[in-house]
Design a protein around this motif. Sequence first.
Motif, PDB file in Angstrom:
ATOM      1  N   ARG A   1     -35.133 -29.742 -36.868  1.00  0.00           N
ATOM      2  CA  ARG A   1     -34.700 -29.553 -35.015  1.00  0.00           C
ATOM      3  C   ARG A   1     -34.060 -30.064 -34.758  1.00  0.00           C
ATOM      4  NH1 ARG A   1     -36.207 -23.707 -35.752  1.00  0.00           N
ATOM      5  NH2 ARG A   1     -35.723 -22.849 -37.256  1.00  0.00           N
ATOM      6  N   GLY A   2     -35.201 -31.076 -34.365  1.00  0.00           N
ATOM      7  CA  GLY A   2     -35.138 -31.681 -33.357  1.00  0.00           C
ATOM      8  C   GLY A   2     -34.270 -32.872 -33.957  1.00  0.00           C
ATOM      9  N   LEU A   3     -34.006 -33.656 -35.249  1.00  0.00           N
ATOM     10  CA  LEU A   3     -32.744 -34.292 -35.531  1.00  0.00           C
ATOM     11  C   LEU A   3     -31.729 -34.520 -35.633  1.00  0.00           C
ATOM     12  CD1 LEU A   3     -33.453 -37.271 -36.466  1.00  0.00           C
ATOM     13  CD2 LEU A   3     -32.714 -36.620 -38.613  1.00  0.00           C
ATOM     14  N   PRO A   4     -30.925 -32.881 -35.769  1.00  0.00           N
ATOM     15  CA  PRO A   4     -29.325 -33.194 -35.467  1.00  0.00           C
ATOM     16  C   PRO A   4     -28.931 -32.913 -33.930  1.00  0.00           C
ATOM     17  CG  PRO A   4     -30.303 -31.521 -37.087  1.00  0.00           C
ATOM     18  CD  PRO A   4     -31.112 -32.023 -36.877  1.00  0.00           C
ATOM     19  N   VAL A   5     -29.708 -32.744 -33.165  1.00  0.00           N
ATOM     20  CA  VAL A   5     -29.707 -32.677 -31.761  1.00  0.00           C
ATOM     21  C   VAL A   5     -29.889 -34.047 -31.388  1.00  0.00           C
ATOM     22  CG1 VAL A   5     -29.578 -31.508 -29.252  1.00  0.00           C
ATOM     23  CG2 VAL A   5     -30.063 -30.475 -31.670  1.00  0.00           C
ATOM     24  N   TRP A   6     -31.177 -34.841 -31.542  1.00  0.00           N
ATOM     25  CA  TRP A   6     -30.730 -36.418 -31.535  1.00  0.00           C
ATOM     26  C   TRP A   6     -30.374 -37.252 -31.529  1.00  0.00           C
ATOM     27  CZ3 TRP A   6     -33.120 -40.312 -34.121  1.00  0.00           C
ATOM     28  CH2 TRP A   6     -33.963 -41.358 -33.244  1.00  0.00           C
ATOM     29  N   LEU A   7     -29.594 -37.532 -32.981  1.00  0.00           N
ATOM     30  CA  LEU A   7     -29.230 -37.894 -33.700  1.00  0.00           C
ATOM     31  C   LEU A   7     -27.728 -38.323 -32.890  1.00  0.00           C
ATOM     32  CD1 LEU A   7     -28.896 -39.477 -37.481  1.00  0.00           C
ATOM     33  CD2 LEU A   7     -27.505 -38.774 -36.190  1.00  0.00           C
ATOM     34  N   PRO A   8     -26.610 -37.217 -32.903  1.00  0.00           N
ATOM     35  CA  PRO A   8     -25.852 -37.110 -31.931  1.00  0.00           C
ATOM     36  C   PRO A   8     -25.995 -37.729 -30.908  1.00  0.00           C
ATOM     37  CG  PRO A   8     -25.945 -34.946 -33.595  1.00  0.00           C
ATOM     38  CD  PRO A   8     -27.139 -35.846 -33.891  1.00  0.00           C
ATOM     39  N   LEU A   9     -26.674 -37.107 -30.201  1.00  0.00           N
ATOM     40  CA  LEU A   9     -26.999 -37.587 -28.890  1.00  0.00           C
ATOM     41  C   LEU A   9     -27.345 -39.157 -28.452  1.00  0.00           C
ATOM     42  CD1 LEU A   9     -28.734 -34.477 -27.087  1.00  0.00           C
ATOM     43  CD2 LEU A   9     -26.353 -35.015 -26.116  1.00  0.00           C
ATOM     44  N   GLN A  10     -28.511 -39.861 -29.496  1.00  0.00           N
ATOM     45  CA  GLN A  10     -28.208 -40.632 -28.942  1.00  0.00           C
ATOM     46  C   GLN A  10     -27.465 -41.795 -29.740  1.00  0.00           C
ATOM     47  OE1 GLN A  10     -31.300 -42.842 -28.402  1.00  0.00           O
ATOM     48  NE2 GLN A  10     -32.448 -41.050 -27.489  1.00  0.00           N
ATOM     49  N   LEU A  11     -26.333 -41.436 -30.839  1.00  0.00           N
ATOM     50  CA  LEU A  11     -25.227 -42.419 -31.024  1.00  0.00           C
ATOM     51  C   LEU A  11     -24.231 -42.189 -30.273  1.00  0.00           C
ATOM     52  CD1 LEU A  11     -24.451 -43.441 -33.656  1.00  0.00           C
ATOM     53  CD2 LEU A  11     -22.968 -41.645 -34.025  1.00  0.00           C
ATOM     54  N   HIS A  12     -23.364 -41.154 -30.274  1.00  0.00           N
ATOM     55  CA  HIS A  12     -22.523 -41.307 -28.990  1.00  0.00           C
ATOM     56  C   HIS A  12     -22.460 -40.943 -27.355  1.00  0.00           C
ATOM     57  CE1 HIS A  12     -20.280 -39.482 -32.888  1.00  0.00           C
ATOM     58  NE2 HIS A  12     -21.212 -38.240 -32.542  1.00  0.00           N
ATOM     59  N   GLY A  13     -24.064 -40.838 -27.194  1.00  0.00           N
ATOM     60  CA  GLY A  13     -24.043 -40.563 -25.599  1.00  0.00           C
ATOM     61  C   GLY A  13     -23.945 -39.389 -25.276  1.00  0.00           C
ATOM     62  N   VAL A  14     -24.632 -39.092 -23.940  1.00  0.00           N
ATOM     63  CA  VAL A  14     -23.809 -37.367 -23.268  1.00  0.00           C
ATOM     64  C   VAL A  14     -22.680 -37.228 -23.034  1.00  0.00           C
ATOM     65  CG1 VAL A  14     -24.698 -36.201 -21.673  1.00  0.00           C
ATOM     66  CG2 VAL A  14     -26.750 -37.384 -22.766  1.00  0.00           C
ATOM     67  N   ALA A  15     -22.085 -38.968 -22.839  1.00  0.00           N
ATOM     68  CA  ALA A  15     -20.642 -38.787 -21.927  1.00  0.00           C
ATOM     69  C   ALA A  15     -19.579 -37.995 -22.724  1.00  0.00           C
ATOM     70  CB  ALA A  15     -20.380 -40.227 -21.849  1.00  0.00           C
ATOM     71  N   PRO A  16     -19.182 -37.978 -24.342  1.00  0.00           N
ATOM     72  CA  PRO A  16     -18.155 -37.074 -24.917  1.00  0.00           C
ATOM     73  C   PRO A  16     -19.001 -35.751 -24.744  1.00  0.00           C
ATOM     74  CG  PRO A  16     -19.049 -38.980 -25.872  1.00  0.00           C
ATOM     75  CD  PRO A  16     -20.340 -39.422 -25.215  1.00  0.00           C
ATOM     76  N   PHE A  17     -19.714 -35.142 -24.713  1.00  0.00           N
ATOM     77  CA  PHE A  17     -20.400 -33.930 -24.470  1.00  0.00           C
ATOM     78  C   PHE A  17     -19.909 -33.759 -23.459  1.00  0.00           C
ATOM     79  CE2 PHE A  17     -22.850 -35.992 -27.603  1.00  0.00           C
ATOM     80  CZ  PHE A  17     -23.159 -34.760 -29.174  1.00  0.00           C
ATOM     81  N   ARG A  18     -19.584 -34.015 -22.455  1.00  0.00           N
ATOM     82  CA  ARG A  18     -19.816 -33.965 -21.034  1.00  0.00           C
ATOM     83  C   ARG A  18     -18.024 -33.909 -21.168  1.00  0.00           C
ATOM     84  NH1 ARG A  18     -21.942 -37.150 -18.439  1.00  0.00           N
ATOM     85  NH2 ARG A  18     -23.584 -35.909 -17.985  1.00  0.00           N
ATOM     86  N   GLU A  19     -17.277 -34.745 -21.649  1.00  0.00           N
ATOM     87  CA  GLU A  19     -15.881 -34.722 -21.449  1.00  0.00           C
ATOM     88  C   GLU A  19     -15.218 -33.081 -22.318  1.00  0.00           C
ATOM     89  OE1 GLU A  19     -14.685 -38.622 -22.941  1.00  0.00           O
ATOM     90  OE2 GLU A  19     -15.607 -39.537 -21.634  1.00  0.00           O
ATOM     91  N   ALA A  20     -16.265 -32.822 -23.633  1.00  0.00           N
ATOM     92  CA  ALA A  20     -15.685 -31.787 -24.610  1.00  0.00           C
ATOM     93  C   ALA A  20     -15.478 -30.896 -23.414  1.00  0.00           C
ATOM     94  CB  ALA A  20     -15.997 -31.654 -25.815  1.00  0.00           C
ATOM     95  N   LEU A  21     -16.520 -30.483 -22.928  1.00  0.00           N
ATOM     96  CA  LEU A  21     -16.641 -29.470 -21.909  1.00  0.00           C
ATOM     97  C   LEU A  21     -16.087 -29.056 -21.174  1.00  0.00           C
ATOM     98  CD1 LEU A  21     -21.031 -29.546 -22.242  1.00  0.00           C
ATOM     99  CD2 LEU A  21     -19.428 -27.451 -22.946  1.00  0.00           C
TER     100      LEU A  21
END
Length: 459
Positions: free
Chosen positions: A345-365
């Motif tokens: 389960r770690g991979l589908p969370v880890w890979l996007p965070l590593q790839l995109h960085g945290v900033a786009p997730f923060r911006e979406a929220l």
Amino acid sequence: MNSHLEPDRELRDDLTQQVVAYLASWYDGASNSEAWGVDLDPDTLRELRRPPTEEGRDLESILSDLTVAGKDGIYHLSGGHMSYIPNAGLYTAALAEFLAAALNRYTGVAGAVPGFTAIEHGVIDWMTSLFDLGSEASGVLLSGGSMANLTGIVTARFSQLGDGFSAGVMYATPHTHHSVAKAARIAGFRDDQIVSMDTDADLRMDIGKLQERIASDRNAGRNPFLIIASAGTTDTGTVDPLDQLADVAAESDIWFHVDAAYGGFFQLTTRGKDVLHGIERADTIALDPHKGLSIPFGAGALLARHETQLLAAHHGRGGYLTDDDTYMGLRDIASLGPELSRPFRGLPVWLPLQLHGVAPFREALDSSLDLAEHAYNRLGTIEGIDARWAPDLSVVAFMFDDDEVGRSAWEAVNTDRTVHISPTIIEDRFVLRFAILNRRSTVEHVDYAIDIIEKTLVG
Ligand SMILES: Cc1ncc(COP(=O)(O)O)c(C=O)c1O
């Protein structure tokens, strides 16, 4: 070797290409696609249930079945999806799931794949530090919020009550997600061991009444052991007074569990962190990366302030395993939760965070918070609508002066199909809601739906 089950490189590439091409038909234009489809007829549903043949069939015909099967129901990829708690999904996380399944390494015990275990613990470390849970903290990735609440309740039960828990009492509210009562039942509690506390006018747990109830339960020989707060209810997105509840829990020596399945990742934003103040004092937190981070369904997490407490409730050993449940300093994930064999389960969370960085997730929220504010402000100007609850986060819930008009407005929005919203019932009143957590949702989507609602009110 069975060659059918062992495609060569050329066939693997061909099958993969077919899947990738097929996905394009779902992804291209997804943002502005309809938000939900037309019901399939019973014959088609029966046809889709047919068993496999001995010989199998080609992938093309299987994918065309999938197209038919996916025609009805809610389209999660659409920006118009704002019902229940939406999850837009994330293509890069889907690629990670493909990788995890294709590599098929075993992440139940650390020694089986220490590097992958380190990656998954790294994801949990990132989450525990997001909530300042301290150096003893740990957690486990699970299938979703329901399992996270169950794992939290079992940990609280074991730590606070041990084996004799028939006098234990836990406190929630009428707006607590139903997975909590279900988890309590599965964990062996009777219905009367869950007290549904009154809420104030803003639908938050009433602190004074909680203190009184804890005292009276103690006087009656019961054993208050767990407060369950919501960091964003499903109904209205309301956040309970977390800091004050943490005070009550501390002064009464009661476990403090926060169900942050919907709201937890707003902690990434400045506004969200403000609203969630006090969550950092929780003993356990239920989180859903498949809500706030848009990871595909099947990604939940339970965080615990003290790893020892998770371990005490969940460890287990058999002769076929080593005695020690750590390998090179890495804890077996199976010792921290109910599962032994499990997906990576770690991979589908880890890979996007590593790839995109945290900033786009923060911006979406942050965009979801902005959109919710826009919806609330506009709804507040409409005659016949009672927008009494300012959104704490990104669910905007509102009533109508007349419930029947509200039901008609809901039907009108969903019948149009551009936007899909879902209602709830609060204190016997019909409540409509925009659940905004879908990064493809825009002001245009929200305004389009509100225009329809306004027309229903006028006409
Ligand atoms: C507040 C809250 N808690 C728990 C859950 C259950 O989570 P899951 O559906 O991932 O099991 C939900 C689901 O919407 C939720 O909104």
